[in-house]
Design an enzyme around this catalytic site. Structure first.
Site, PDB file in Angstrom:
ATOM      1  N   ARG A 140      31.211  59.459  15.565  1.00 19.50           N
ATOM      2  CA  ARG A 140      31.089  59.713  14.237  1.00 19.50           C
ATOM      3  C   ARG A 140      30.321  57.988  13.238  1.00 19.50           C
ATOM      4  O   ARG A 140      29.396  58.817  13.116  1.00 19.50           O
ATOM      5  CB  ARG A 140      32.132  59.723  13.357  1.00 19.50           C
ATOM      6  CG  ARG A 140      32.866  61.239  14.317  1.00 19.50           C
ATOM      7  CD  ARG A 140      33.546  61.042  13.978  1.00 19.50           C
ATOM      8  NE  ARG A 140      34.090  61.075  12.518  1.00 19.50           N
ATOM      9  CZ  ARG A 140      35.829  61.125  12.071  1.00 19.50           C
ATOM     10  NH1 ARG A 140      37.092  61.337  12.935  1.00 19.50           N
ATOM     11  NH2 ARG A 140      36.099  61.280  10.683  1.00 19.50           N
ATOM     12  N   ARG A 189      43.603  66.269  13.175  1.00 16.76           N
ATOM     13  CA  ARG A 189      41.558  66.312  13.110  1.00 16.76           C
ATOM     14  C   ARG A 189      41.649  66.062  14.486  1.00 16.76           C
ATOM     15  O   ARG A 189      41.747  64.834  15.261  1.00 16.76           O
ATOM     16  CB  ARG A 189      41.127  65.265  11.892  1.00 16.76           C
ATOM     17  CG  ARG A 189      41.583  66.402  11.203  1.00 16.76           C
ATOM     18  CD  ARG A 189      40.642  65.035  10.064  1.00 16.76           C
ATOM     19  NE  ARG A 189      39.296  65.354  10.456  1.00 16.76           N
ATOM     20  CZ  ARG A 189      38.978  64.479   9.145  1.00 16.76           C
ATOM     21  NH1 ARG A 189      38.958  64.351   8.165  1.00 16.76           N
ATOM     22  NH2 ARG A 189      37.279  63.817   9.584  1.00 16.76           N
TER      23      ARG A 189
HETATM   24  P1  B4P Z   1      38.762  58.362   4.919  1.00 16.25           P
HETATM   25  O1  B4P Z   1      37.567  57.374   4.738  1.00 16.25           O
HETATM   26  O2  B4P Z   1      39.119  58.559   3.188  1.00 16.25           O
HETATM   27  O3  B4P Z   1      37.754  59.831   4.963  1.00 16.25           O
HETATM   28  P2  B4P Z   1      37.715  61.031   5.149  1.00 16.25           P
HETATM   29  O4  B4P Z   1      37.040  60.762   3.835  1.00 16.25           O
HETATM   30  O5  B4P Z   1      38.146  61.869   5.720  1.00 16.25           O
HETATM   31  O6  B4P Z   1      35.682  60.146   5.628  1.00 16.25           O
HETATM   32  P3  B4P Z   1      35.532  61.495   7.476  1.00 16.25           P
HETATM   33  O7  B4P Z   1      34.052  60.479   6.996  1.00 16.25           O
HETATM   34  O8  B4P Z   1      36.267  60.564   8.392  1.00 16.25           O
HETATM   35  O9  B4P Z   1      35.891  62.537   7.579  1.00 16.25           O
HETATM   36  P4  B4P Z   1      34.201  63.914   6.623  1.00 16.25           P
HETATM   37  O10 B4P Z   1      35.820  65.168   6.517  1.00 16.25           O
HETATM   38  O11 B4P Z   1      33.181  63.755   5.354  1.00 16.25           O
HETATM   39  O12 B4P Z   1      40.019  57.819   5.261  1.00 16.25           O
HETATM   40  C1  B4P Z   1      40.246  57.546   6.672  1.00 16.25           C
HETATM   41  C2  B4P Z   1      41.191  57.309   6.882  1.00 16.25           C
HETATM   42  O13 B4P Z   1      41.485  55.723   6.439  1.00 16.25           O
HETATM   43  C3  B4P Z   1      42.781  57.392   6.259  1.00 16.25           C
HETATM   44  O14 B4P Z   1      43.868  57.761   7.194  1.00 16.25           O
HETATM   45  C4  B4P Z   1      43.290  56.735   5.177  1.00 16.25           C
HETATM   46  O15 B4P Z   1      44.443  56.840   5.088  1.00 16.25           O
HETATM   47  C5  B4P Z   1      43.245  55.324   6.061  1.00 16.25           C
HETATM   48  N1  B4P Z   1      42.325  54.249   4.596  1.00 16.25           N
HETATM   49  C6  B4P Z   1      41.575  54.335   3.288  1.00 16.25           C
HETATM   50  N2  B4P Z   1      41.787  53.511   2.620  1.00 16.25           N
HETATM   51  C7  B4P Z   1      41.924  52.642   3.558  1.00 16.25           C
HETATM   52  C8  B4P Z   1      42.170  51.316   2.821  1.00 16.25           C
HETATM   53  N3  B4P Z   1      41.902  50.619   2.102  1.00 16.25           N
HETATM   54  N4  B4P Z   1      42.881  50.353   3.742  1.00 16.25           N
HETATM   55  C9  B4P Z   1      43.925  50.887   4.529  1.00 16.25           C
HETATM   56  N5  B4P Z   1      43.718  52.187   5.224  1.00 16.25           N
HETATM   57  C10 B4P Z   1      43.249  53.100   4.384  1.00 16.25           C
HETATM   58  O16 B4P Z   1      33.828  64.320   7.631  1.00 16.25           O
HETATM   59  C11 B4P Z   1      34.433  64.428   8.991  1.00 16.25           C
HETATM   60  C12 B4P Z   1      33.535  65.662   9.491  1.00 16.25           C
HETATM   61  O17 B4P Z   1      32.437  67.037   9.456  1.00 16.25           O
HETATM   62  C13 B4P Z   1      31.842  64.646  10.211  1.00 16.25           C
HETATM   63  O18 B4P Z   1      32.029  64.174  11.213  1.00 16.25           O
HETATM   64  C14 B4P Z   1      30.771  65.764  10.530  1.00 16.25           C
HETATM   65  O19 B4P Z   1      31.205  66.392  11.399  1.00 16.25           O
HETATM   66  C15 B4P Z   1      31.399  66.605   9.247  1.00 16.25           C
HETATM   67  N6  B4P Z   1      30.450  66.720   8.154  1.00 16.25           N
HETATM   68  C16 B4P Z   1      30.800  66.478   6.696  1.00 16.25           C
HETATM   69  N7  B4P Z   1      29.836  66.524   5.696  1.00 16.25           N
HETATM   70  C17 B4P Z   1      29.312  66.342   6.611  1.00 16.25           C
HETATM   71  C18 B4P Z   1      26.954  66.661   6.281  1.00 16.25           C
HETATM   72  N8  B4P Z   1      26.927  66.182   4.673  1.00 16.25           N
HETATM   73  N9  B4P Z   1      26.792  66.736   6.985  1.00 16.25           N
HETATM   74  C19 B4P Z   1      26.950  67.271   8.375  1.00 16.25           C
HETATM   75  N10 B4P Z   1      28.018  67.221   8.566  1.00 16.25           N
HETATM   76  C20 B4P Z   1      28.766  66.764   7.685  1.00 16.25           C
END
Ligand code: B4P
Length: 190
Positions: free
Chosen positions: A148, A136
């Site tokens: 972000r 990504r």
């Molecule tokens: P997660 O936090 O699970 O990541 P995510 O759900 O993908 O959230 P993110 O905010 O990054 O992305 P999104 O797709 O919503 O995990 C992150 C990492 O941490 C992983 O490697 C995991 O293994 C690790 N981890 C988790 N728990 C852990 C723990 N307890 N200890 C250690 N490690 C751990 O958004 C991406 C982009 O899409 C945004 O920037 C935006 O541009 C767009 N977007 C999405 N939704 C939108 C909306 N509603 N409005 C406008 N734009 C939007």
């Protein structure tokens, strides 16, 4: 029985996607991640995906009307669901209001907003770690990750107040083992 509609909230890297996977299994819910939906559009090289990619690669939010339209279609496609986990949605006040409108029209409101709380340095560490294998663009570089987090603080974090005013906000410590955090979420759901 009323539906279990939950908003899983938190900054990028807080564990929303990770924990959603456990919760949908446990409660038989439908997982709606706007991030996953947008990445699907990018992969398919749709017009929407091409427009969204540039914004996502910079760590900016995608316009409200795009994500609201995507969520509306998915809700309509799963009318028999036992409930939804909204992951990464809503991210702005306009999105939160649109979601309330859609769900209240069906008398199936959000029952809880579970907010995973994780310090910024831990978020950066996790996302850079994921970037080593995820491919990504938005995980690959620290300044994009920090953008972000800034976008989150400016546009998304104020939604805590929106859900607090409805008595639905629940803060959850998002640091610890995956299982411990799942337990905290399950306790909060009750
Ligand atoms: P997660 O936090 O699970 O990541 P995510 O759900 O993908 O959230 P993110 O905010 O990054 O992305 P999104 O797709 O919503 O995990 C992150 C990492 O941490 C992983 O490697 C995991 O293994 C690790 N981890 C988790 N728990 C852990 C723990 N307890 N200890 C250690 N490690 C751990 O958004 C991406 C982009 O899409 C945004 O920037 C935006 O541009 C767009 N977007 C999405 N939704 C939108 C909306 N509603 N409005 C406008 N734009 C939007």
């Amino acid at each position: 029985m009323s539906k279990l509609n939950i908003v899983l909230f938190g900054p990028p890297g807080a564990g929303k996607g990770t924990q959603s996977a456990f919760l949908i299994q446990r409660y038989g819910l439908v997982h709606l991640s706007t991030g996953d939906l947008l990445r699907g559009e990018i992969k398919e090289e749709t017009e929407l995906g091409i427009a969204a990619k540039e914004l996502m690669d910079r760590g900016d939010l995608v316009p409200d009307h795009i994500v609201i339209g995507m969520i509306r279609n998915k809700i309509e496609a799963h009318l028999d669901a036992q409930g939804f986990i909204f992951d990464g949605f809503p991210r702005t006040q306009a999105q939160a209001e649109a979601l309330d409108e859609m769900l209240n029209a069906k008398s199936e409101p959000i029952v809880a907003m579970l907010a995973l709380e994780v310090p910024e340095e831990e978020l950066v560490k996790r996302l850079l770690g994921r970037g080593e294998t995820s491919g990504r663009t938005d995980d690959s570089n620290e300044s994009i990750i920090r953008n972000r987090i800034r976008e989150y603080e400016k546009k998304t974090a104020p939604l805590r107040g929106y859900y607090q005013a409805q008595g639905k906000f629940k803060g959850i410590d998002g640091v610890g083992s995956l299982a411990d955090i799942t337990d905290r979420l399950v306790k909060a759901i009750g």
